[in-house]
Design a protein around this motif. Structure first.
Motif, PDB file in Angstrom:
ATOM      1  N   LEU A 187       0.895  -1.243   0.060  1.00 22.16           N
ATOM      2  CA  LEU A 187       0.052   0.152   0.152  1.00 22.16           C
ATOM      3  C   LEU A 187       0.948   1.385   0.061  1.00 22.16           C
ATOM      4  N   MET A 188       1.927   1.145   0.781  1.00 22.68           N
ATOM      5  CA  MET A 188       2.753   2.358   0.869  1.00 22.68           C
ATOM      6  C   MET A 188       3.524   2.716  -0.637  1.00 22.68           C
ATOM      7  N   ALA A 189       3.944   1.520  -1.365  1.00 22.55           N
ATOM      8  CA  ALA A 189       4.456   1.563  -2.658  1.00 22.55           C
ATOM      9  C   ALA A 189       3.358   2.437  -3.613  1.00 22.55           C
ATOM     10  N   GLN A 190       2.156   1.681  -3.253  1.00 24.95           N
ATOM     11  CA  GLN A 190       0.908   2.382  -4.241  1.00 24.95           C
ATOM     12  C   GLN A 190       0.880   3.872  -3.954  1.00 24.95           C
ATOM     13  N   ALA A 191       0.876   4.219  -2.781  1.00 30.49           N
ATOM     14  CA  ALA A 191       0.893   5.712  -2.421  1.00 30.49           C
ATOM     15  C   ALA A 191       1.951   6.484  -2.925  1.00 30.49           C
ATOM     16  N   ASN A 192       3.134   5.960  -2.994  1.00 36.17           N
ATOM     17  CA  ASN A 192       4.276   6.667  -3.442  1.00 36.17           C
ATOM     18  C   ASN A 192       4.077   6.825  -4.964  1.00 36.17           C
ATOM     19  N   SER A 193       3.473   5.871  -5.578  1.00 38.02           N
ATOM     20  CA  SER A 193       3.273   5.803  -7.345  1.00 38.02           C
ATOM     21  C   SER A 193       2.130   6.816  -7.575  1.00 38.02           C
ATOM     22  N   HIS A 194       1.032   6.761  -6.702  1.00 37.88           N
ATOM     23  CA  HIS A 194       0.091   7.668  -6.773  1.00 37.88           C
ATOM     24  C   HIS A 194       0.490   8.962  -6.901  1.00 37.88           C
ATOM     25  N   THR A 195       1.442   9.406  -5.746  1.00 38.92           N
ATOM     26  CA  THR A 195       2.019  10.963  -5.566  1.00 38.92           C
ATOM     27  C   THR A 195       2.665  11.248  -6.691  1.00 38.92           C
ATOM     28  N   ILE A 196       3.767  10.481  -7.319  1.00 45.56           N
ATOM     29  CA  ILE A 196       4.128  10.883  -8.526  1.00 45.56           C
ATOM     30  C   ILE A 196       3.129  11.371  -9.655  1.00 45.56           C
ATOM     31  N   HIS A 197       2.213  10.404  -9.612  1.00 45.82           N
ATOM     32  CA  HIS A 197       1.213  10.571 -10.906  1.00 45.82           C
ATOM     33  C   HIS A 197       0.586  11.811 -10.643  1.00 45.82           C
ATOM     34  N   HIS A 198       0.272  12.453  -9.430  1.00 46.22           N
ATOM     35  CA  HIS A 198      -0.393  13.741  -9.107  1.00 46.22           C
ATOM     36  C   HIS A 198       0.491  14.866  -9.422  1.00 46.22           C
ATOM     37  N   TYR A 199       1.797  14.264  -8.934  1.00 48.13           N
ATOM     38  CA  TYR A 199       3.021  15.368  -9.306  1.00 48.13           C
ATOM     39  C   TYR A 199       3.039  15.715 -10.649  1.00 48.13           C
ATOM     40  N   ALA A 200       2.832  14.600 -11.589  1.00 49.82           N
ATOM     41  CA  ALA A 200       2.836  15.069 -13.070  1.00 49.82           C
ATOM     42  C   ALA A 200       1.726  15.897 -13.526  1.00 49.82           C
ATOM     43  N   ILE A 201       0.321  15.630 -12.809  1.00 47.82           N
ATOM     44  CA  ILE A 201      -0.653  16.747 -13.174  1.00 47.82           C
ATOM     45  C   ILE A 201      -0.425  17.994 -12.614  1.00 47.82           C
ATOM     46  N   ILE A 202       0.121  18.074 -11.541  1.00 51.02           N
ATOM     47  CA  ILE A 202       0.808  19.550 -10.912  1.00 51.02           C
ATOM     48  C   ILE A 202       1.636  20.023 -11.918  1.00 51.02           C
ATOM     49  N   ASN A 203       2.621  19.454 -12.432  1.00 48.81           N
ATOM     50  CA  ASN A 203       3.677  19.994 -13.367  1.00 48.81           C
ATOM     51  C   ASN A 203       2.861  20.429 -14.527  1.00 48.81           C
ATOM     52  N   TYR A 204       1.925  19.796 -15.147  1.00 52.42           N
ATOM     53  CA  TYR A 204       0.945  19.963 -16.328  1.00 52.42           C
ATOM     54  C   TYR A 204       0.286  21.349 -15.855  1.00 52.42           C
ATOM     55  N   ILE A 205      -0.256  21.441 -14.733  1.00 53.07           N
ATOM     56  CA  ILE A 205      -0.901  22.799 -14.352  1.00 53.07           C
ATOM     57  C   ILE A 205      -0.018  23.954 -14.230  1.00 53.07           C
ATOM     58  N   LEU A 206       1.133  23.729 -13.741  1.00 51.25           N
ATOM     59  CA  LEU A 206       2.081  24.854 -13.671  1.00 51.25           C
ATOM     60  C   LEU A 206       2.720  25.326 -15.109  1.00 51.25           C
ATOM     61  N   ASP A 207       3.073  24.455 -15.865  1.00 46.48           N
ATOM     62  CA  ASP A 207       3.235  24.686 -17.172  1.00 46.48           C
ATOM     63  C   ASP A 207       2.051  25.491 -17.956  1.00 46.48           C
ATOM     64  N   GLY A 208       0.952  25.273 -17.790  1.00 41.21           N
ATOM     65  CA  GLY A 208      -0.335  25.952 -18.494  1.00 41.21           C
ATOM     66  C   GLY A 208      -0.256  27.352 -17.651  1.00 41.21           C
ATOM     67  N   LEU A 209      -0.063  27.485 -16.440  1.00 42.23           N
ATOM     68  CA  LEU A 209       0.181  28.605 -15.708  1.00 42.23           C
ATOM     69  C   LEU A 209       1.392  29.372 -15.889  1.00 42.23           C
ATOM     70  N   GLY A 210       2.181  29.054 -16.932  1.00 41.90           N
ATOM     71  CA  GLY A 210       3.331  29.754 -17.234  1.00 41.90           C
ATOM     72  C   GLY A 210       4.609  29.662 -16.050  1.00 41.90           C
ATOM     73  N   ASN A 211       4.397  28.703 -15.332  1.00 42.93           N
ATOM     74  CA  ASN A 211       5.366  28.619 -14.223  1.00 42.93           C
ATOM     75  C   ASN A 211       6.096  27.072 -14.576  1.00 42.93           C
TER      76      ASN A 211
END
Length: 165
Positions: A121-145
């Protein structure tokens, strides 16, 4: 097994980096399609996931997360929540990782209970976090950051792209 805890903390430390390097305005911005979600909502979701699994119980209900909107609307509140999660992770030991847990989740066809080891479950949580970081990176890029971290939102197993210029 302790490497699972260390990996989770290392991955989550990027949350502190984000929260220290963006404004509340950027944190709350929901203008980037297609989902119009905010960085704050993704951070809150990730921290809620950890909060849920770090309760001292063999029964974990991933559907019953906190979903505290104050976390996703304020960097300081999110940072305080992050620090709580890091403290709980740091208190885990080898025995915790070996225990069997029963996880309630909805995989799209209604609630189901899945038997895991806590380390899985901890390994799943870690991968899940990285997945959401990728989305955050997409949002940041869209905001010009952008963040000055080339590993943010990338799974460590992702092959590095070679620049052929």
């Amino acid at each position: 097994m302790k490497i699972i805890i260390q990996s989770a903390i290392k991955t989550l430390n990027k949350t502190e980096y984000i929260l220290s390097n963006i404004s509340n305005e950027i944190f709350c911005d929901t203008t980037i399609p297609p989902y119009n979600s905010s960085i704050g909502s993704h951070i809150r979701h990730v921290l809620d996931f950890y909060d849920c699994i770090l309760k001292d119980s063999s029964k974990i209900d991933l559907i019953a997360r906190k979903r505290n909107l104050e976390i996703e609307q304020n960097c300081k509140n999110a940072l305080d929540y992050y620090n709580e999660i890091i403290e709980k992770l740091g208190a885990l030991n080898e025995d915790d990782l070996e225990k069997i847990v029963f996880v309630t989740d909805d995989l799209g066809l209604g609630k189901t209970v899945i038997k895991y080891t806590f380390s899985a479950l901890m390994a799943q949580a870690n991968s899940h976090t990285i997945h959401h970081y990728a989305i955050i990176n997409y949002i940041l890029d869209g905001l010009g950051n952008s963040l000055k971290d080339d590993t943010f939102g990338y799974n460590p197993t992702t092959p590095k792209v070679k620049n052929f210029n």
